[in-house]
Design a protein around this motif. Structure first.
Motif, PDB file in Angstrom:
ATOM      1  N   ASP A 126      68.155 -22.756  32.099  1.00  0.00           N
ATOM      2  CA  ASP A 126      68.652 -23.208  30.807  1.00  0.00           C
ATOM      3  C   ASP A 126      67.734 -22.607  29.752  1.00  0.00           C
ATOM      4  OD1 ASP A 126      69.135 -24.564  28.408  1.00  0.00           O
ATOM      5  OD2 ASP A 126      69.665 -26.425  29.441  1.00  0.00           O
ATOM      6  N   GLU A 127      68.196 -21.515  29.125  1.00  0.00           N
ATOM      7  CA  GLU A 127      67.350 -20.794  28.167  1.00  0.00           C
ATOM      8  C   GLU A 127      67.000 -21.645  26.955  1.00  0.00           C
ATOM      9  OE1 GLU A 127      68.078 -16.585  27.355  1.00  0.00           O
ATOM     10  OE2 GLU A 127      69.832 -16.820  28.657  1.00  0.00           O
ATOM     11  N   LYS A 128      67.953 -22.424  26.476  1.00  0.00           N
ATOM     12  CA  LYS A 128      67.734 -23.230  25.274  1.00  0.00           C
ATOM     13  C   LYS A 128      66.611 -24.243  25.482  1.00  0.00           C
ATOM     14  CE  LYS A 128      70.090 -26.405  22.198  1.00  0.00           C
ATOM     15  NZ  LYS A 128      71.224 -27.307  22.096  1.00  0.00           N
ATOM     16  N   ASN A 129      66.634 -24.930  26.619  1.00  0.00           N
ATOM     17  CA  ASN A 129      65.628 -25.956  26.906  1.00  0.00           C
ATOM     18  C   ASN A 129      64.420 -25.427  27.670  1.00  0.00           C
ATOM     19  OD1 ASN A 129      67.107 -28.069  25.688  1.00  0.00           O
ATOM     20  ND2 ASN A 129      68.392 -28.193  27.498  1.00  0.00           N
ATOM     21  N   GLU A 130      64.481 -24.144  28.069  1.00  0.00           N
ATOM     22  CA  GLU A 130      63.420 -23.501  28.852  1.00  0.00           C
ATOM     23  C   GLU A 130      63.103 -24.297  30.115  1.00  0.00           C
ATOM     24  OE1 GLU A 130      60.116 -21.912  26.720  1.00  0.00           O
ATOM     25  OE2 GLU A 130      61.417 -20.901  25.290  1.00  0.00           O
ATOM     26  N   THR A 131      64.177 -24.629  30.846  1.00  0.00           N
ATOM     27  CA  THR A 131      64.050 -25.333  32.111  1.00  0.00           C
ATOM     28  C   THR A 131      64.804 -24.571  33.190  1.00  0.00           C
ATOM     29  OG1 THR A 131      66.002 -26.693  31.652  1.00  0.00           O
ATOM     30  CG2 THR A 131      63.860 -27.608  31.025  1.00  0.00           C
ATOM     31  N   ALA A 132      64.512 -24.927  34.436  1.00  0.00           N
ATOM     32  CA  ALA A 132      65.200 -24.323  35.572  1.00  0.00           C
ATOM     33  C   ALA A 132      65.693 -25.426  36.493  1.00  0.00           C
ATOM     34  CB  ALA A 132      64.263 -23.394  36.335  1.00  0.00           C
ATOM     35  N   ARG A 133      66.846 -25.198  37.106  1.00  0.00           N
ATOM     36  CA  ARG A 133      67.401 -26.107  38.107  1.00  0.00           C
ATOM     37  C   ARG A 133      66.883 -25.593  39.450  1.00  0.00           C
ATOM     38  NH1 ARG A 133      68.789 -30.829  37.448  1.00  0.00           N
ATOM     39  NH2 ARG A 133      70.295 -31.622  38.873  1.00  0.00           N
ATOM     40  N   ILE A 134      66.119 -26.407  40.155  1.00  0.00           N
ATOM     41  CA  ILE A 134      65.467 -25.955  41.390  1.00  0.00           C
ATOM     42  C   ILE A 134      65.651 -26.973  42.510  1.00  0.00           C
ATOM     43  CG2 ILE A 134      63.667 -24.758  40.077  1.00  0.00           C
ATOM     44  CD1 ILE A 134      61.769 -27.114  41.080  1.00  0.00           C
ATOM     45  N   TYR A 135      65.330 -26.522  43.729  1.00  0.00           N
ATOM     46  CA  TYR A 135      65.186 -27.448  44.853  1.00  0.00           C
ATOM     47  C   TYR A 135      64.254 -26.839  45.886  1.00  0.00           C
ATOM     48  CZ  TYR A 135      68.872 -24.674  47.183  1.00  0.00           C
ATOM     49  OH  TYR A 135      69.627 -23.665  47.718  1.00  0.00           O
ATOM     50  N   PRO A 136      63.536 -27.684  46.644  1.00  0.00           N
ATOM     51  CA  PRO A 136      62.676 -27.171  47.716  1.00  0.00           C
ATOM     52  C   PRO A 136      63.530 -26.476  48.768  1.00  0.00           C
ATOM     53  CG  PRO A 136      62.173 -29.476  47.239  1.00  0.00           C
ATOM     54  CD  PRO A 136      63.435 -29.132  46.496  1.00  0.00           C
ATOM     55  N   LEU A 137      63.030 -25.401  49.334  1.00  0.00           N
ATOM     56  CA  LEU A 137      63.795 -24.641  50.327  1.00  0.00           C
ATOM     57  C   LEU A 137      64.228 -25.504  51.503  1.00  0.00           C
ATOM     58  CD1 LEU A 137      61.903 -21.224  50.505  1.00  0.00           C
ATOM     59  CD2 LEU A 137      63.945 -21.827  49.198  1.00  0.00           C
TER      60      LEU A 137
END
Length: 59
Positions: free
Chosen positions: A31-42
């Motif tokens: 999310d460029e606007k909020n400078e966040t990433a959607r992640i999960y542990p492998l």
């Protein structure tokens, strides 16, 4: 991690070694606007979360 690099990793078919709080993670999207990433542990894809790009480290 900077925004552009996170986007490149998320779009790449090649797995990058990215760490969040000592755990290797997969970046689903940025999310460029909020400078966040959607992640999960492998090893735990059900534990998806949104985190600040500043908290991600590429090794």
């Amino acid at each position: 991690m900077n925004k552009q690099r996170a986007k490149e990793i998320a779009a790449s078919p090649v797995m990058a070694n990215v760490i969040y709080n000592g755990t290797q993670i997969y970046i689903q999207g940025v999310d460029e606007k909020n400078e966040t990433a959607r992640i999960y542990p492998l090893d735990q894809p059900e534990k998806e979360q949104e985190v600040s790009l500043n908290s991600l480290l590429e090794q």
